[in-house]
Design an enzyme around this catalytic site. Structure first.
Site, PDB file in Angstrom:
ATOM      1  N   ASP A 153      57.764  76.651  26.065  1.00  0.00           N
ATOM      2  CA  ASP A 153      57.178  75.395  26.524  1.00  0.00           C
ATOM      3  C   ASP A 153      55.888  75.046  25.781  1.00  0.00           C
ATOM      4  OD1 ASP A 153      57.592  73.105  27.953  1.00  0.00           O
ATOM      5  OD2 ASP A 153      57.589  74.059  29.911  1.00  0.00           O
ATOM      6  N   GLN A 199      58.020  79.473  35.519  1.00  0.00           N
ATOM      7  CA  GLN A 199      58.133  78.249  36.311  1.00  0.00           C
ATOM      8  C   GLN A 199      56.855  78.040  37.115  1.00  0.00           C
ATOM      9  OE1 GLN A 199      60.984  76.099  36.454  1.00  0.00           O
ATOM     10  NE2 GLN A 199      59.526  74.807  37.539  1.00  0.00           N
ATOM     11  N   LYS A 202      68.622  75.083  35.187  1.00  0.00           N
ATOM     12  CA  LYS A 202      68.402  75.597  33.831  1.00  0.00           C
ATOM     13  C   LYS A 202      69.377  76.731  33.528  1.00  0.00           C
ATOM     14  CE  LYS A 202      63.487  74.389  33.876  1.00  0.00           C
ATOM     15  NZ  LYS A 202      62.121  74.822  34.233  1.00  0.00           N
TER      16      LYS A 202
END
Lengths: 287, 287
Positions: free
Chosen positions: A119, A96, A52
């Site tokens: 997200d 994460q 990422k």
């Protein structure tokens, strides 16, 4: 042989659009900033985060990795999120998973500012998705990326029979919501479903997100179905494969995502896309 | 003959519990207050609101009806909601649908304070339900009332095949969420589903919320199924009936809600229950 739903190529095109949007923002003196928080030393997580980071930098955004030890307390982690919520150089925050067992994952996720929730995990953003509200809000990156991929290949959804296997907050539930909103009839299956094949055998579209190797073989799919495989499993020879027995179904179905090169690249490209979305929405709101 | 899932009796028991909770609150000087906003002169809406008002008073709570003309502007209606949001004698706000076409229903619903959102319509409350978060939040009254009824009759849900017909924000979507969270495999069907019977024929539990007279007959249900009928339709003779052909299926299925006397009384009893819930949660939060 089925059409391959090429996530790598589609993600690459999406990334190119994202790169151009970032360039435009930079001309106005704005650099989108993505912060990824990683707790502990899980190797897979470390690899995802590095990927990422590399892509974010390549596309021209500001990428910050906050690595903290697995021994961090929940209060310390909440304090870090608060700091990132207030940091005006950061427009998008991703924590994460997985998190260590002593930390309440939902408490952490829900502490992210809904305007930086890249997200789409916070209750208010999840609620907007389920209510199918108009307006700007982030959606979980994997299902959103899958929708982009299906659109790219002109897969028509209204009135189609879709089956989503998995009911996680990160994939299954938001995926089902997006498909219901798009007019598909949607069945949500999960660990308590005893007869998955009874559903998948009739399905026009199957989204599998279980992490179970060879969950679906040729007898479990109908001719002409579309298969989206979110699974990431290692087979006996150490190769990355999905939930679906690709070789067994590939000549029966109409289209299928490869693993790797299907859903994975779409998820990360969507993360980049939504970082820029959040930046632009923030500007529109005068932030 | 199937077991009748007696909503009238179950609601009456629930109301008795609610009455006692209100009595206890009153001993501490607190009177739960429910405000119902009704826009225009829709006869069915007027009747529902009168019934809610009568029951609220009977159970000992403060019940306020705000009747406004159909010509009210959106801004005026938003101002009324803001006033109720700030009114310390009101713990629960319900806006009776339908609203006139010139008013954006979602804008109105989303303006209700999430702590007074007795029908669980605001994005943050919807999101908490979908995420299956622990903690206190209101849930749409009809599906929550159905869950109470199913529990009352010990209907086991984990691993069962459930079919929800209808994808509204008020019934279908939150019903599906509650069932997924309870471990059922859930199929969500709606106007774009072409073959409803293909799903219902295999279902252990059918929740129908369509308003289509005789949508399901004997051939569409399996022996031993449980039927929850949310439909409220008038038949050719002017009698209130559900979506399911009651007489045709009653000797085939294991259990069924009558119409009337099934889901309807549970919805209104749940509204009362959640008004008291919101009052108690407010106290716990020092409001």
């Amino acid at each position: 042989m089925a059409i391959l739903l090429d996530g790598k190529k589609t993600a690459s095109e999406l990334n190119e659009t994202t790169r151009k949007r970032i360039l435009k923002l930079k001309q106005c003196g704005i650099v989108p900033g993505l912060a990824v928080v990683i707790v502990g030393e899980d190797q897979a997580s470390q690899r995802y985060v590095r990927n990422k980071h590399k892509l974010a930098l390549k596309l021209g955004m500001n990428s910050v990795i906050k690595e903290v030890p697995a021994s961090i307390t929940e209060a310390q982690l909440l304090a870090l999120i608060t700091e990132l919520n207030q940091d005006t150089t950061i427009q998008a925050i991703l924590v994460q998973d997985p998190l260590p067992k002593h930390i309440n994952e939902q408490r952490i996720m829900q502490s992210i500012s809904s305007t930086k929730d890249v997200d789409g995990f916070t209750a208010v953003n999840v609620g907007q998705l389920y209510l199918n509200l108009t307006g700007n809000y982030p959606v979980a990156c994997t299902p959103k990326g899958i929708m982009t991929l299906l659109e790219k290949y002109d897969i028509f959804l209204r009135g189609k029979k879709a089956v989503v296997i998995g009911r996680s907050a990160i994939v299954g539930k938001p995926m089902a919501a997006l498909l219901v909103n798009a007019g598909a009839s949607v069945s949500i299956l999960h660990r308590y479903t005893t007869e998955i094949a009874e559903y998948t055998r009739d399905a026009d579209l199957i989204i599998s997100a279980t992490g179970v190797l060879r969950l679906l073989g040729a007898e479990a799919v109908k001719p002409g179905a579309v298969i989206v495989d979110v699974g990431q499993n290692l087979d006996e020879t150490g190769h990355l494969v999905g939930d679906v027995d690709f070789n067994a179904v590939k000549d029966k179905v109409a289209a299928i995502t490869p693993v790797p090169g299907g859903v994975g690249p779409m998820t990360i490209a969507t993360l980049m896309q939504q970082t820029v979305d959040l930046t632009e929405w923030g500007l529109a709101n005068g932030k």
